[in-house]
Design a protein around this motif. Structure first.
Motif, PDB file in Angstrom:
ATOM      1  N   ALA A  19       0.839  -1.201   0.000  1.00  0.00           N
ATOM      2  CA  ALA A  19       0.000   0.000   0.000  1.00  0.00           C
ATOM      3  C   ALA A  19       0.872   1.248   0.000  1.00  0.00           C
ATOM      4  O   ALA A  19       1.889   1.311   0.698  1.00  0.00           O
ATOM      5  N   GLY A  20       0.507   2.229  -0.808  1.00  0.00           N
ATOM      6  CA  GLY A  20       1.231   3.492  -0.850  1.00  0.00           C
ATOM      7  C   GLY A  20       2.380   3.535  -1.834  1.00  0.00           C
ATOM      8  O   GLY A  20       2.968   4.576  -2.069  1.00  0.00           O
ATOM      9  N   VAL A  21       2.745   2.407  -2.436  1.00  0.00           N
ATOM     10  CA  VAL A  21       3.842   2.368  -3.400  1.00  0.00           C
ATOM     11  C   VAL A  21       3.276   2.579  -4.791  1.00  0.00           C
ATOM     12  O   VAL A  21       2.359   1.880  -5.215  1.00  0.00           O
ATOM     13  N   GLY A  27       8.915   5.171 -10.181  1.00  0.00           N
ATOM     14  CA  GLY A  27       8.575   4.205  -9.145  1.00  0.00           C
ATOM     15  C   GLY A  27       9.095   2.806  -9.390  1.00  0.00           C
ATOM     16  O   GLY A  27       9.463   2.113  -8.445  1.00  0.00           O
ATOM     17  N   ILE A  28       9.129   2.356 -10.636  1.00  0.00           N
ATOM     18  CA  ILE A  28       9.626   1.018 -10.921  1.00  0.00           C
ATOM     19  C   ILE A  28      11.102   0.937 -10.554  1.00  0.00           C
ATOM     20  O   ILE A  28      11.541  -0.015  -9.916  1.00  0.00           O
ATOM     21  N   GLY A  29      11.873   1.936 -10.925  1.00  0.00           N
ATOM     22  CA  GLY A  29      13.291   1.950 -10.583  1.00  0.00           C
ATOM     23  C   GLY A  29      13.513   2.023  -9.083  1.00  0.00           C
ATOM     24  O   GLY A  29      14.397   1.364  -8.542  1.00  0.00           O
ATOM     25  N   GLU A  30      12.714   2.838  -8.402  1.00  0.00           N
ATOM     26  CA  GLU A  30      12.840   2.950  -6.944  1.00  0.00           C
ATOM     27  C   GLU A  30      12.493   1.620  -6.274  1.00  0.00           C
ATOM     28  O   GLU A  30      13.159   1.207  -5.328  1.00  0.00           O
ATOM     29  N   LEU A  31      11.472   0.955  -6.769  1.00  0.00           N
ATOM     30  CA  LEU A  31      11.095  -0.347  -6.233  1.00  0.00           C
ATOM     31  C   LEU A  31      12.229  -1.355  -6.437  1.00  0.00           C
ATOM     32  O   LEU A  31      12.582  -2.104  -5.519  1.00  0.00           O
ATOM     33  N   ALA A  32      12.812  -1.365  -7.621  1.00  0.00           N
ATOM     34  CA  ALA A  32      13.918  -2.276  -7.912  1.00  0.00           C
ATOM     35  C   ALA A  32      15.126  -1.977  -7.028  1.00  0.00           C
ATOM     36  O   ALA A  32      15.777  -2.892  -6.512  1.00  0.00           O
ATOM     37  N   LYS A  61      18.158   7.916  -6.873  1.00  0.00           N
ATOM     38  CA  LYS A  61      18.130   8.409  -8.243  1.00  0.00           C
ATOM     39  C   LYS A  61      18.403   7.199  -9.127  1.00  0.00           C
ATOM     40  O   LYS A  61      19.467   6.589  -9.041  1.00  0.00           O
ATOM     41  N   VAL A  62      17.420   6.837  -9.941  1.00  0.00           N
ATOM     42  CA  VAL A  62      17.517   5.649 -10.775  1.00  0.00           C
ATOM     43  C   VAL A  62      17.356   6.072 -12.222  1.00  0.00           C
ATOM     44  O   VAL A  62      16.471   6.867 -12.549  1.00  0.00           O
ATOM     45  N   SER A  63      18.223   5.538 -13.086  1.00  0.00           N
ATOM     46  CA  SER A  63      18.196   5.956 -14.484  1.00  0.00           C
ATOM     47  C   SER A  63      18.541   4.800 -15.407  1.00  0.00           C
ATOM     48  O   SER A  63      19.375   3.957 -15.073  1.00  0.00           O
ATOM     49  N   HIS A  64      17.900   4.790 -16.565  1.00  0.00           N
ATOM     50  CA  HIS A  64      18.249   3.837 -17.625  1.00  0.00           C
ATOM     51  C   HIS A  64      19.428   4.371 -18.435  1.00  0.00           C
ATOM     52  O   HIS A  64      20.020   3.639 -19.212  1.00  0.00           O
TER      53      HIS A  64
END
Length: 150
Positions: A19-21, A27-32, A61-64
């Motif tokens: 809940a809350g995510v 968000g996908i990068g932060e979750l990973a 900070k997540v980046s492709h």
């Protein structure tokens, strides 16, 4: 329907999220990254992104690509708060910050910088610039060098 199978999988993924995510705005990068680090994501997107078992908070900070942006808004004073204080208030809440390069949901490379080192760098950097926006872009190499130059 070209994306039917992908949408079905995403529906299943959303059913498994705490809940809350959210999976918007990085968000996908932060979750990973939280999964990779063994952290828990915080609710919302106004402060830090995750916290560890001791409750210490971290910015992600997540980046492709190789671009990691730290955005603090504008230099304009709000309620008597200077740009320096705006940055201090935000960064001092963090134990540190992680930059991660991601491919799909696989974390390929991670770098960490403690908040004291990062804050000192950001204050020096923005004191030498004139632009209204307080945005610092790092490459992975430059972010890794922060710790080496502290």
């Amino acid at each position: 329907m070209k994306y039917k199978k992908a949408i079905e999988y995403l529906h299943k993924a959303f059913e498994e999220l705490p809940a809350g995510v959210e999976l918007t705005k990085g968000g996908i990068g932060e979750l990973a990254l939280a999964n990779h680090l063994g952290h828990t994501l915080v609710h919302g997107d106004k402060n830090a992104d995750g916290f560890d078992l001791e409750g210490k908070q971290y910015e992600y900070k997540v980046s492709h690509t190789d671009q990691f942006n730290f955005n603090f808004g504008t230099r304009a004073m709000l309620n008597g708060v200077s740009w320096e204080d705006k940055i201090k208030r935000k960064v001092r809440k963090w134990e540190g910050a992680y930059c991660a390069r991601i491919v799909g949901v696989t974390i390929e490379e991670v770098a960490y910088c403690d908040s004291k080192t990062l804050l000192n760098y950001l204050l020096q950097h923005f004191s030498r610039t004139k632009g209204d926006l307080l945005v610092k872009n790092f490459s992975m190499r430059n972010f890794k060098q922060l710790k080496n130059n502290s």
